[in-house]
Design a protein around this motif. Structure first.
Motif, PDB file in Angstrom:
ATOM      1  N   LEU A   1     -77.948  76.946 -45.283  1.00  0.00           N
ATOM      2  CA  LEU A   1     -77.675  78.148 -46.064  1.00  0.00           C
ATOM      3  C   LEU A   1     -77.623  77.767 -47.543  1.00  0.00           C
ATOM      4  N   LEU A   2     -78.640  78.186 -48.268  1.00  0.00           N
ATOM      5  CA  LEU A   2     -78.761  77.835 -49.687  1.00  0.00           C
ATOM      6  C   LEU A   2     -78.607  79.076 -50.550  1.00  0.00           C
ATOM      7  N   VAL A   3     -78.224  78.865 -51.786  1.00  0.00           N
ATOM      8  CA  VAL A   3     -78.083  79.995 -52.712  1.00  0.00           C
ATOM      9  C   VAL A   3     -78.915  79.766 -53.970  1.00  0.00           C
TER      10      VAL A   3
ATOM     11  N   SER B   1     -79.660  75.813 -54.622  1.00  0.00           N
ATOM     12  CA  SER B   1     -78.455  74.992 -54.700  1.00  0.00           C
ATOM     13  C   SER B   1     -77.645  75.130 -53.416  1.00  0.00           C
ATOM     14  N   LEU B   2     -76.828  74.167 -53.159  1.00  0.00           N
ATOM     15  CA  LEU B   2     -75.786  74.350 -52.157  1.00  0.00           C
ATOM     16  C   LEU B   2     -74.765  75.317 -52.725  1.00  0.00           C
ATOM     17  N   GLU B   3     -74.074  76.028 -51.862  1.00  0.00           N
ATOM     18  CA  GLU B   3     -72.991  76.869 -52.347  1.00  0.00           C
ATOM     19  C   GLU B   3     -71.813  75.980 -52.721  1.00  0.00           C
ATOM     20  N   GLY B   4     -71.259  76.248 -53.876  1.00  0.00           N
ATOM     21  CA  GLY B   4     -70.125  75.445 -54.313  1.00  0.00           C
ATOM     22  C   GLY B   4     -69.210  76.235 -55.203  1.00  0.00           C
ATOM     23  N   GLY B   5     -68.199  75.555 -55.702  1.00  0.00           N
ATOM     24  CA  GLY B   5     -67.275  76.203 -56.617  1.00  0.00           C
ATOM     25  C   GLY B   5     -66.252  75.201 -57.092  1.00  0.00           C
TER      26      GLY B   5
ATOM     27  N   MET C   1     -76.205  83.511 -36.524  1.00  0.00           N
ATOM     28  CA  MET C   1     -76.125  84.978 -36.479  1.00  0.00           C
ATOM     29  C   MET C   1     -74.771  85.514 -36.931  1.00  0.00           C
ATOM     30  N   ASP C   2     -73.805  84.639 -37.027  1.00  0.00           N
ATOM     31  CA  ASP C   2     -72.441  85.108 -37.267  1.00  0.00           C
ATOM     32  C   ASP C   2     -72.139  85.454 -38.715  1.00  0.00           C
ATOM     33  N   ILE C   3     -72.999  85.074 -39.636  1.00  0.00           N
ATOM     34  CA  ILE C   3     -72.653  85.324 -41.030  1.00  0.00           C
ATOM     35  C   ILE C   3     -72.740  86.810 -41.352  1.00  0.00           C
ATOM     36  N   ASN C   4     -71.956  87.192 -42.305  1.00  0.00           N
ATOM     37  CA  ASN C   4     -71.966  88.547 -42.844  1.00  0.00           C
ATOM     38  C   ASN C   4     -73.188  88.659 -43.751  1.00  0.00           C
ATOM     39  N   LYS C   5     -74.187  89.378 -43.269  1.00  0.00           N
ATOM     40  CA  LYS C   5     -75.480  89.364 -43.959  1.00  0.00           C
ATOM     41  C   LYS C   5     -75.417  89.986 -45.348  1.00  0.00           C
ATOM     42  N   GLU C   6     -74.644  91.058 -45.483  1.00  0.00           N
ATOM     43  CA  GLU C   6     -74.560  91.710 -46.799  1.00  0.00           C
ATOM     44  C   GLU C   6     -73.944  90.755 -47.822  1.00  0.00           C
ATOM     45  N   LEU C   7     -72.856  90.128 -47.384  1.00  0.00           N
ATOM     46  CA  LEU C   7     -72.159  89.194 -48.251  1.00  0.00           C
ATOM     47  C   LEU C   7     -73.094  88.068 -48.675  1.00  0.00           C
ATOM     48  N   ALA C   8     -73.800  87.520 -47.705  1.00  0.00           N
ATOM     49  CA  ALA C   8     -74.711  86.430 -48.007  1.00  0.00           C
ATOM     50  C   ALA C   8     -75.788  86.897 -48.994  1.00  0.00           C
ATOM     51  N   GLU C   9     -76.298  88.098 -48.760  1.00  0.00           N
ATOM     52  CA  GLU C   9     -77.357  88.617 -49.623  1.00  0.00           C
ATOM     53  C   GLU C   9     -76.855  88.837 -51.056  1.00  0.00           C
ATOM     54  N   GLN C  10     -75.652  89.415 -51.147  1.00  0.00           N
ATOM     55  CA  GLN C  10     -75.034  89.595 -52.476  1.00  0.00           C
ATOM     56  C   GLN C  10     -74.962  88.293 -53.251  1.00  0.00           C
ATOM     57  N   ASN C  11     -74.735  87.222 -52.516  1.00  0.00           N
ATOM     58  CA  ASN C  11     -74.584  85.916 -53.166  1.00  0.00           C
ATOM     59  C   ASN C  11     -75.917  85.172 -53.304  1.00  0.00           C
ATOM     60  N   GLY C  12     -76.989  85.850 -52.956  1.00  0.00           N
ATOM     61  CA  GLY C  12     -78.304  85.214 -53.075  1.00  0.00           C
ATOM     62  C   GLY C  12     -78.497  84.064 -52.104  1.00  0.00           C
TER      63      GLY C  12
END
Lengths: 233, 233
Positions: A31-33, A45-49, A105-116
């Motif tokens: 899962l990349l952003v 990028s990897l998701e980070g913070g 399949m378990d990820i929240n697709k909208e959330l993931a999409e919002q975050n690119g």
DNA sequence: CCAAAAGTGTTCGAATTACACCCATGA
DNA sequence: TCATGGGTGTAATTCGAACACTTTTGG
């Protein structure tokens, strides 16, 4: 007076290497952003913070993962820390990598999409920023080694899965074929899988029985000196 | 304008878990120091230090180890990072633990003494500050697991060692006896040891042949798919 | 000459590998 | 009825575990 005051302080980040497995195209994915800020804005990028003052490293990793996927209880372990001086051109950042396994399949697709965010096959990864490719490489090696000796493959599958799906997952991670009879013999002999009455009927006419991983049973066996091992030919 | 400027910065330390093995009393030891500054001044501690702006994490670990032991080329790997909010009462410090193996006799004794360092048996460790006991515990587990599958035991022995000494080392780490004939059969069959003409004559009348680890040969074998394994009964 | 530690092989059971055909079913 | 993928057993080999006596030599 503050202790240690003469020493330098640094930004500390957490980066998540998030693995998933696609049971249809039988590929391991990450899962990349697309990065939304400078430097390297728009790059993969990897998701980070950054780690906040109010949280531990583990808590930061959980927060970052939850914000991206909506998932809370997932397999998440610290991997390795990266501290080269110029690894991030924006500033000196020390990054603690975390390794996550989630059912794709378990990820929240909208959330993931919002975050690119997007699932990308590890066989065809885009260029990643900074040292993220190195992080991925190390994590993939860890995954290959760990899946032999720990029952973490189930973290990548849906709750119900067929033995064929499980074997396909192992083949995808090992990047080689394994013998069907030996694989089944070995996993079933561990007695940590429960056979369900239900069959999966999408991929074949005969249908394949679903199984599920009995984690409680595994924990009991482990207490009694049992070691998971699925390092099959 | 500085990037990432709204995020907090933290002290980052490196702590070294330094293992040694005493061939005479057959015990695994840790090189510990009496802390020379507040907080917890005078308490037993792992040797550590803050990461400087001019160095990477690995470099910091090397510096810290070199300053304590005088040794430069040693087995030193990153272990795990510790980031609980209040792990250090002096300030928020994120600590990256490093795992070191050194032949116990090789350290610079004056340097170690100046720094208040002592070898302490892991069987009788003093209380350690902060979360250092946790770091030790994890590293010991790692050592037990790694020594089964990687030829790192030799890092704890002098260049020349006898098979009895090697076996004693494994028994000290595994905390159990192993079968002499099986142990020897297995290690010799790997063909990574070179038998010397010389004998060790301190501990027995008959004398025991010295061996040395042939690292080059091991690397070649490894390239060809060989896996070190000394997980013997 | 004897005490003390070094060194040495074989047997048995378990685990791993290699390998090929039958089964169930929807189209 | 047949094409497709699911499911099954056995023999050969390798590997790991258990086990006890002989050798050397300094004191």
């Amino acid at each position: 007076m503050k202790l240690y005051s003469k020493h330098s302080r640094y930004l500390v980040a957490v980066d998540c290497i998030i693995f998933g497995y696609d049971i249809f195209d039988k590929e391991i994915k990450l899962l990349l952003v697309k990065r939304s800020f400078e430097p390297a804005k728009g790059k993969w990028s990897l998701e980070g913070g950054f780690v906040e003052e109010s949280e531990s490293l583990d808590e930061a990793a959980h927060r970052i993962l939850r914000n991206l996927t909506g998932l809370d209880i997932i397999y998440l372990k610290q991997s390795y820390s990266y501290g080269e001086i110029n690894r991030d051109p924006g500033a000196r950042v020390i990054s603690v990598a975390y390794f996550a396994l989630i059912p794709i399949m378990d990820i929240n697709k909208e959330l993931a999409e919002q975050n690119g965010a997007q699932w990308r096959s590890i066989a065809r990864l885009p260029d990643l920023i900074f040292d993220h490719s190195e992080m991925v490489k190390k994590s993939l090696t860890d995954l290959q080694n760990q899946i032999k000796i720990k029952p973490i493959g189930f973290e990548l599958l849906p709750e119900k899965f067929t033995l064929v799906q499980l074997q396909d997952l192992y083949e995808a991670i090992y990047q080689r074929k394994v013998d069907k009879r030996n694989f089944r013999k070995k996993i079933l002999s561990m007695e940590i899988l429960e056979k369900l009455d239900e069959k999966e009927r999408e991929t074949s006419k005969k249908g394949a029985f679903y199984y599920k991983f009995n984690k409680d049973r595994y924990e009991i066996l482990k207490q009694n000196g049992f070691y998971f091992n699925l390092d099959v030919n």
